[in-house]
Every structure is written in C-alpha cells, then in structure tokens.
Write an enzyme that holds these catalytic residues in place. Structure first.
Site, mmCIF file in Angstrom:
data_model
loop_
_atom_site.group_PDB
_atom_site.id
_atom_site.type_symbol
_atom_site.label_atom_id
_atom_site.label_comp_id
_atom_site.label_asym_id
_atom_site.label_seq_id
_atom_site.Cartn_x
_atom_site.Cartn_y
_atom_site.Cartn_z
ATOM 1 N N GLY A 36 0.921 -1.546 -0.073
ATOM 2 C CA GLY A 36 -0.221 -0.592 0.318
ATOM 3 C C GLY A 36 1.033 1.491 0.266
ATOM 4 O O GLY A 36 1.331 1.734 -0.825
ATOM 5 N N CYS B 119 -13.639 27.164 -2.173
ATOM 6 C CA CYS B 119 -15.345 27.683 -1.614
ATOM 7 C C CYS B 119 -15.515 26.417 -0.717
ATOM 8 O O CYS B 119 -16.722 26.179 -1.580
ATOM 9 C CB CYS B 119 -15.476 28.419 -2.559
ATOM 10 S SG CYS B 119 -16.089 27.720 -4.302
ATOM 11 N N GLU B 120 -14.762 25.730 -0.514
ATOM 12 C CA GLU B 120 -15.320 24.725 0.783
ATOM 13 C C GLU B 120 -14.501 24.495 2.368
ATOM 14 O O GLU B 120 -13.954 25.441 2.301
ATOM 15 C CB GLU B 120 -15.216 23.347 -0.125
ATOM 16 C CG GLU B 120 -14.974 23.448 -0.985
ATOM 17 C CD GLU B 120 -16.657 22.669 -1.480
ATOM 18 O OE1 GLU B 120 -17.887 22.576 -0.458
ATOM 19 O OE2 GLU B 120 -17.916 22.833 -2.418
ATOM 20 N N TYR C 40 -1.900 8.310 -2.667
ATOM 21 C CA TYR C 40 -3.470 9.092 -2.733
ATOM 22 C C TYR C 40 -2.838 11.083 -2.523
ATOM 23 O O TYR C 40 -4.064 11.195 -2.104
ATOM 24 C CB TYR C 40 -4.024 8.549 -1.323
ATOM 25 C CG TYR C 40 -3.838 6.903 -1.182
ATOM 26 C CD1 TYR C 40 -4.427 6.390 -1.951
ATOM 27 C CD2 TYR C 40 -3.040 6.139 -0.062
ATOM 28 C CE1 TYR C 40 -4.779 4.641 -2.818
ATOM 29 C CE2 TYR C 40 -3.331 5.088 -0.381
ATOM 30 C CZ TYR C 40 -3.822 4.251 -1.167
ATOM 31 O OH TYR C 40 -4.250 2.721 -1.495
#
Length: 424
Positions: A269, A343-344, A379
């Site tokens: 992983g 914009c979050e 990731y």
C-alpha cells in the site's frame, strides 16, 4: 524529510505552486526494503498502482522486483507502459475490483491479466466475453479495519470481496464457466494500531489454511496488507523484520495445509511512497477570526494548495506534518489553522478524525513563504482532481541532487479538452 537539503524555493520559482516533490532516493530505499522483506522463497510483493501511478514510481517498483495490483483498465495499461510483463504465467499484473468499468474487461482479456474477482457477477461478465482462463477470488473474511472507518476493507460494512461463507458458490460459478481458481486474496487493512495489523495478518493466514482445500489448483494466497506508515513525527515505525517472520511462517503453514508450495503475496500500500513526497504550496495570507458566542477564533494560514491537490485531510481527517520554509520559518510557534483556496469549508489541512478544526503549532509565516505538507506520496497526486476547473499540480522528481519535471501543470486547454457536442 530534512527540507534543508532541497532547493524548494528555486523549484517553486520555476514550476509555480502548488507542486508535488518526490525524493527518488527515499523511494528506492523503501522498494529495496520491500525486496529484502520478500527475499525468502515463496514470498512476493505487489505494488498498488492506485497509491501513486507516476511512471517514475512504477519503473522503480519494477526495477526492485515488485509485481502490480491494478484496479482499473488504465492502471493495467500504465503498468504495461512502465515495462511490467503481461500474461498470467506468472501473473505479474493482477486486476482487483468488484466490478468491471470502462476498458477494464478488455484490458484484462487482451493482456491476459489475472482477474481477481470481488463480486460473483464479474465471472458472468468474463464468461460472456469469452474468457476461460485462470481467476483469483477476493474473499471478505468477515473482519478488518482501515486506518479510519471510511477505509474499512473487511467485515460486514465493507463492499469489497466475496463474503467468506459464500466463497464456494463463487468458486462453483467459476468452474462451471471453465475458469480455474489459481489464487485467493483478501485485504483487511492496516488498522489504527500496529499490533492490530500483525494480528490481522496471522488471523488471515489461518482463515486461508481452511479455504485452500476447496481450491486444489490454487498456488498463491494474497494477504493484502497496507504496511503501516508513521505520519506523525515521533510515531513508532513498523518492524519489517518481524513482519517477515509472520510471512515466512504463513507461507510454511499454508503450503503444509495445501500439500503443495503456495506463494504468499503482500500489498504494502502506502508504505513505499507515502514518505518520499511533499506537497509544496505558497503562503498567500495570514488572517484571524475572533471568539464570539459561536465559538473560539482562529488564526489562518491561507495557502494555494487545496483538497483538490491532497484530499486525505478533508476526506478522512488524515494527519500530515506541516512545515514552513522561508522568512518566517525561525519564529516562535503559534496555533494556526492551515487552509486552502477552495470555496469549501472542508478545504482545511488541520482537521482531526472527527472533521473538527485542530490548530497546529507553526511559526508565523510571511506571504510568499512555502507551506510544506509531508508524507504526500500516497493518494496525493493519484487522488487529485480538477475541482473548480483547476489544473492538476506538477510532479517534480529529485534524485542524487538533481530535479526533473515528470508531470507538468495542467493548462486550461487540457482541463476542457474532453468537452464536446456530438450527436448520439
């Protein structure tokens, strides 16, 4: 990573911010550790392309003897482009999924890649496409835990794999379709504690000892994995030599239970890629809110890197160590919230696992300084997006004192190039 060894300001001036920075020396060191881990006969390591699909990363994996776990048709093609052998003897590339999407079915069949079946319906699709080759079965063993609940890969809440009590039905479907089950697979996740990972690996090997008798032609068992990576400074590193002992014993016990040599595969992983990378953004402003009846105020470091570049903190509340590079780096530390440009409200890198703001003690930066998020190789770029029509950030590869651009910043034309107006 010791940031003083890298010319981050110079690179930022050339490629702009934000950008991903990969240390190839660290990457190769990690792959060498994995090669040593699986050196005993009967052990094999598969690198999950989804963790980081950069061609340089895949080539380093191949050079160190890694095999590949692909979860899309394009990941199969990425592995092929990076020089990995196609075919299933041996199955250097394995396709693991719960459904076929886009070109996955075609990529499996055309390249003779071993399909790892996570849902019985995949057997039907393979048969309808004329496939009659070997398959692997992904089993949900009824237990497992990711580093957070949203990442559970085994147990009743997980969508992945065929429930362990239903494996015989899936095996019969494969046999009836003329397919031979040559491998068994499960992935139960890292878990929040190192000790849980070790227990899971031992338990999973015991589960497969009981299943192998149902599959006389199975020659490999994949224990999944996701070797723990220490994201927090001072956190305990995972003991690879101890893991090797677990794997060697599992290979011996599984071969003995089956009455034949069984290869044990693992999937590390994030382990080889997480720690080799930085996400480097630019400080654009420092501002504050004040305490009122709604809650306490905070100081905000505003940066141009956002969750479109690194989504893990917004999605999972994941921790990434943060450093300041520039004029403010030597100042006394104060509590800051580090936030991005989107914009979050969720575009914040300093959240806890409950998605609450968790200010970090950092030196007060000046606009123009760099904000560096560590351990961004797994990731990071792989899960980045074009949200709000932003181009994906470039990737810079550093090795032996030299930097090279291995993926440039996306332009507006590239972001919109798929748009069309075609009659159907």
């Amino acid at each position: 990573m010791d940031l003083t060894q890298y010319p981050l300001m110079e690179i930022a001036a050339k490629v702009g911010t934000p950008f991903f920075f990969y240390d190839g020396n660290i990457l190769r060191q990690k792959f060498a550790e994995l090669a040593s881990l699986t050196e005993p006969r009967g052990l094999q390591c598969r690198f999950a392309v989804k963790a980081n699909s950069a061609r340089k990363v895949l080539e380093a994996a191949r050079e160190h003897g890694m095999w590949i776990d692909a979860v899309s048709g394009n990941e199969i093609l990425r592995a092929k482009r990076a020089g990995f052998a196609m075919g299933n003897e041996p199955p250097v590339v394995m396709y693991t999924a719960d459904v076929f999407r886009d070109n996955a079915l075609a990529a499996v069949i055309e390249n003779n890649v071993l399909p790892n079946i996570g849902s019985p319906g995949m057997i039907r699709e393979l048969a309808e496409a004329g496939y009659g080759g070997p398959v692997a079965l992904r089993i949900n063993p009824g237990f497992g835990h990711g580093h957070v609940q949203a990442c559970d890969t085994g147990g009743p809440s997980s969508k992945h794999g065929i429930w362990y009590e239903d494996h015989a039905e899936a095996g019969n479907l494969a046999r009836d379709a003329g397919m031979t089950v040559v491998a068994l697979h499960a992935h139960v996740g890292t878990g929040p504690q190192i000790e849980e990972f070790d227990r899971n690996m031992k338990h999973l090997a015991e589960v497969f000892e009981g299943l192998l008798s149902s599959y006389p032609e199975a020659t490999s068992v994949n224990l999944g994995g996701g070797i723990p990576h220490a994201y927090r400074p001072g956190a305990r590193e995972y003991n690879l030599p101890n893991y090797q002992v677990i794997l060697v014993e599992a290979q011996r016990a599984l071969s003995e239970a089956a009455g034949r040599q069984v290869r044990v595969e693992i999937e590390p992983g994030r382990y080889p890629v997480a720690g080799m990378a930085l996400l480097v953004g630019r400080v654009k402003d420092v501002k504050a809110t004040r305490t009122n009846e709604k809650g306490p105020g905070h100081q905000f470091i505003m940066t141009d890197a956002g969750f479109n570049d690194l989504v893990r903190p917004a999605m999972y509340g994941s921790y990434h160590h943060i450093s300041i590079v520039g004029e403010g780096a030597g100042r006394a530390r104060e509590p800051f919230v580090v936030a991005g440009p989107l914009c979050e409200s969720g575009d914040v890198f300093t959240r806890d696992e409950h998605e609450l703001l968790e200010p970090r003690d950092l030196p007060r930066p000046e606009p123009g300084d760099l904000v560096v998020l560590h351990d961004a190789g797994a990731y990071g770029a792989a899960m980045s997006s074009n949200y709000v029509s932003l181009g994906r950030a470039p990737q810079v590869y550093w090795e032996d004192g030299h930097a090279s651009l291995i993926s440039r910043r996306e332009t507006f034309e590239e972001v919109v190039q798929r748009e069309c107006d075609e009659a159907l």
